[in-house]
Enzyme design. Structure first.
Site, PDB file in Angstrom:
ATOM      1  N   ASN A  43      45.224  44.434  56.598  1.00 51.83           N
ATOM      2  CA  ASN A  43      43.798  44.372  56.253  1.00 51.83           C
ATOM      3  C   ASN A  43      43.074  45.639  56.703  1.00 51.83           C
ATOM      4  OD1 ASN A  43      43.124  41.656  55.023  1.00 51.83           O
ATOM      5  ND2 ASN A  43      44.290  41.012  56.815  1.00 51.83           N
TER       6      ASN A  43
ATOM      7  N   GLY B  67      42.630  43.673  67.704  1.00 47.16           N
ATOM      8  CA  GLY B  67      42.923  45.017  67.208  1.00 47.16           C
ATOM      9  C   GLY B  67      43.438  45.961  68.271  1.00 47.16           C
TER      10      GLY B  67
ATOM     11  N   SER C 121      49.923  38.358  67.648  1.00 49.60           N
ATOM     12  CA  SER C 121      48.821  38.277  66.687  1.00 49.60           C
ATOM     13  C   SER C 121      49.064  37.170  65.664  1.00 49.60           C
ATOM     14  CB  SER C 121      48.665  39.627  65.981  1.00 49.60           C
ATOM     15  OG  SER C 121      47.582  39.603  65.077  1.00 49.60           O
TER      16      SER C 121
ATOM     17  N   TYR D  68      51.424  50.966  63.302  1.00 49.64           N
ATOM     18  CA  TYR D  68      50.104  50.505  63.737  1.00 49.64           C
ATOM     19  C   TYR D  68      49.671  51.294  64.965  1.00 49.64           C
ATOM     20  CZ  TYR D  68      46.675  47.032  65.491  1.00 49.64           C
ATOM     21  OH  TYR D  68      45.547  46.396  65.957  1.00 49.64           O
TER      22      TYR D  68
ATOM     23  N   ARG E 129      54.743  47.554  62.974  1.00 50.16           N
ATOM     24  CA  ARG E 129      54.046  47.325  64.249  1.00 50.16           C
ATOM     25  C   ARG E 129      55.038  46.803  65.281  1.00 50.16           C
ATOM     26  NH1 ARG E 129      48.791  43.253  65.149  1.00 50.16           N
ATOM     27  NH2 ARG E 129      48.163  44.091  67.191  1.00 50.16           N
TER      28      ARG E 129
ATOM     29  N   LYS F   1      50.238  40.468  59.784  1.00 51.98           N
ATOM     30  CA  LYS F   1      49.693  40.844  61.090  1.00 51.98           C
ATOM     31  C   LYS F   1      50.189  42.195  61.592  1.00 51.98           C
ATOM     32  CE  LYS F   1      47.016  38.801  62.179  1.00 51.98           C
ATOM     33  NZ  LYS F   1      45.657  38.907  61.547  1.00 51.98           N
TER      34      LYS F   1
ATOM     35  N   HIS G  70      53.378  41.682  51.456  1.00 54.98           N
ATOM     36  CA  HIS G  70      54.190  41.338  52.627  1.00 54.98           C
ATOM     37  C   HIS G  70      55.659  41.148  52.232  1.00 54.98           C
ATOM     38  CE1 HIS G  70      50.517  40.812  54.801  1.00 54.98           C
ATOM     39  NE2 HIS G  70      50.219  39.625  54.334  1.00 54.98           N
TER      40      HIS G  70
ATOM     41  N   GLY H 185      48.731  44.834  60.356  1.00 59.31           N
ATOM     42  CA  GLY H 185      47.544  45.664  60.202  1.00 59.31           C
ATOM     43  C   GLY H 185      47.199  45.962  58.756  1.00 59.31           C
TER      44      GLY H 185
ATOM     45  N   SER I  37      36.626  52.303  58.970  1.00 61.00           N
ATOM     46  CA  SER I  37      37.832  51.513  59.230  1.00 61.00           C
ATOM     47  C   SER I  37      38.074  51.280  60.721  1.00 61.00           C
ATOM     48  CB  SER I  37      39.058  52.195  58.609  1.00 61.00           C
ATOM     49  OG  SER I  37      39.256  53.479  59.182  1.00 61.00           O
TER      50      SER I  37
END
Length: 462
Positions: A70, A271, A158, A213, A150, A66, A128, A68, A247
């Site tokens: 992806n 997001g 998130s 992020y 992040r 989480k 990860h 970011g 993106s």
């Protein structure tokens, strides 16, 4: 790329189906003291992963769940596709597409890594994992790693929504229950603070680039440009804009079911930045701040995540938010420099040059000076009230604009325009000394009882 997407959706669907047959306490297993989802990872896969032979041209994205991954994975996929299109023939591209694997390094079957070793193109890997749990060849062969971090509060928020929406992870009855586990190393892939602390040891390596992020969200054009440069992928302006547009959160959420299957909307929920304020209690906020300082205070990653401190009397979050909409002109003169590097001196020089410019009459110069006074324009771009940028639109050209901001916090229009930027730098020791005396004589800034106290703050970005 299409096969990679299908691999992703097929694997998620299969993992979800398996997870639906398990009890909550059966969803995670422990390996080397860290919890992982049993339907996605296995000890056998972790052991087989050591056989992966990393290459110096591999594109590796490391980020805690989480953070970011992806989103940035999409950016990297597009960048590598552009690179391969320019450097590979059609037959090679087709062959490599057939060999594409699920991008997350630690997820798959035990034969995955032997198949990956047969790929000839630049491979994209997302992970990860802690650095010590990666294949030893990653660091031995100096594969390039983009380390994504992040704000821990937004990340936790998130992750909470994600765990309560995806069957492969244990759900929680309340946010408070989740918060306790997040703070006590009971999360899949371990503690985020430990993750940051361990990766911080590699943050200064030449083959590692760190990005947050938040800074990528703030200025995606600059972020993508820097990422491409780090991986040695040249981009045209058109290619850059295409990658940024594809993106964007809106674009990825719109296509989420195609790229991430049934749970696409869960992978791309909001997001945004600052959603943690909707969940955190004051006590939880303080607890996380303390944990952050204890584990990451003064570190490179910690300092980067904390962002930048500003004098409260000179600016505000509202002003900095409004700054994003600032419109630069091609004939603007931007003077950029850290505090006490000599920006006032430089400003005086540039202003003197402007005043002697033959294209301005004496009367026009007076009008320019009076306009600044009338419109109450503060000499620093980031200082003033939120309405300052609307007033700056009324200033006649050519505008001289000063700023102490780092590039990633500047309005996107400055770096996208053709405005000329003069960057002023100074010996850091003299800058620190000058700043110390300035601090202790300027009421709008906190003073220091001693040089030693100030020096610690200066070195820690405080």
């Amino acid at each position: 790329m299409e096969k990679s997407r299908k691999n992703f959706t097929d694997l998620v669907d299969k993992a979800v189906a398996a997870a639906n047959t398990l009890r909550r306490d059966e969803l995670l297993f422990s390996y080397k003291g860290i919890l992982y989802p049993v339907t996605l990872c296995s000890p056998e896969v972790f052991r087989a992963m050591e056989s992966l032979e990393a290459r110096s041209d591999d594109v590796i994205l490391a980020g805690y769940p989480k953070s970011g991954t992806n989103w940035v994975g999409q950016i990297l996929g597009d960048l590598v596709a552009i690179f391969e299109k320019k450097t590979q023939n059609e037959e090679s591209r087709v062959n490599d597409e057939e060999l594409e694997e699920f991008p997350y390094l630690e997820i798959g079957d035990t034969g995955k890594y032997e198949r990956m070793n047969k790929q000839t193109s630049r491979r994209i890997m997302v992970t990860h994992l802690l650095p010590e749990n990666l294949p030893s060849s990653v660091f031995k062969n100096k594969a390039k790693i983009l380390l994504l971090t992040r704000n821990p509060k937004d990340l936790a928020t998130s992750f909470y929504h994600f765990t309560n929406g995806i069957p492969t992870l244990p759900s929680y009855d309340t946010w408070d229950d989740f918060f306790v586990d997040f703070m006590t190393k009971k999360m899949p892939w371990g503690s985020y603070f430990e993750y940051l602390s361990e990766w911080n040891k590699y943050a200064t390596c030449e083959n590692v680039m760190t990005i947050t992020y938040e800074e990528l969200k703030e200025n995606p054009v600059l972020g993508v440009k820097n990422i491409a440069a780090f991986f040695g992928i040249p981009l045209t302006e058109k290619e850059l804009q295409t990658v940024v547009e594809r993106s964007s959160f809106q674009s990825m959420k719109k296509n989420s079911q195609k790229t991430h299957g049934t749970f696409g909307n869960l992978f791309f929920r909001k997001g945004g930045v600052g959603d943690w304020k909707n969940l955190f209690s004051e006590d939880q906020n303080k607890k996380m701040d303390r944990a952050f300082e204890e584990r990451l205070g003064g570190t490179k990653l910690g300092t980067k995540l904390k962002g930048v401190l500003y004098p409260a009397i000179l600016t505000s979050p509202e002003t900095l938010e409004a700054l994003k909409s600032f419109e630069t002109r091609s004939d603007d003169v931007i003077l950029a420099g850290y505090p006490k590097t000599g920006t006032n001196w430089l400003d005086a020089m540039v202003s003197e040059l402007e005043s002697t410019d033959a294209k301005y009459t004496e009367e026009e110069m007076k009008e320019r000076i009076n306009a600044e006074k009338k419109l109450e324009i503060f000499p620093r771009l980031e200082s003033g009230d939120p309405g300052i940028y609307e007033r700056m639109k009324k200033l006649p050209s050519r505008r001289v604009i000063l700023t102490h901001l780092p590039p990633h916090l500047l309005p996107p229009s400055i770096l996208q325009s053709k405005a000329k930027i003069l960057v002023l730098v100074r010996n850091p020791k003299d800058t620190a000394v000058s700043y110390y005396h300035f601090y202790n004589n300027m009421p709008v800034l906190p003073s220091f009882a001693s040089w030693d106290e100030y020096f610690v703050a200066f070195m820690n970005g405080k």
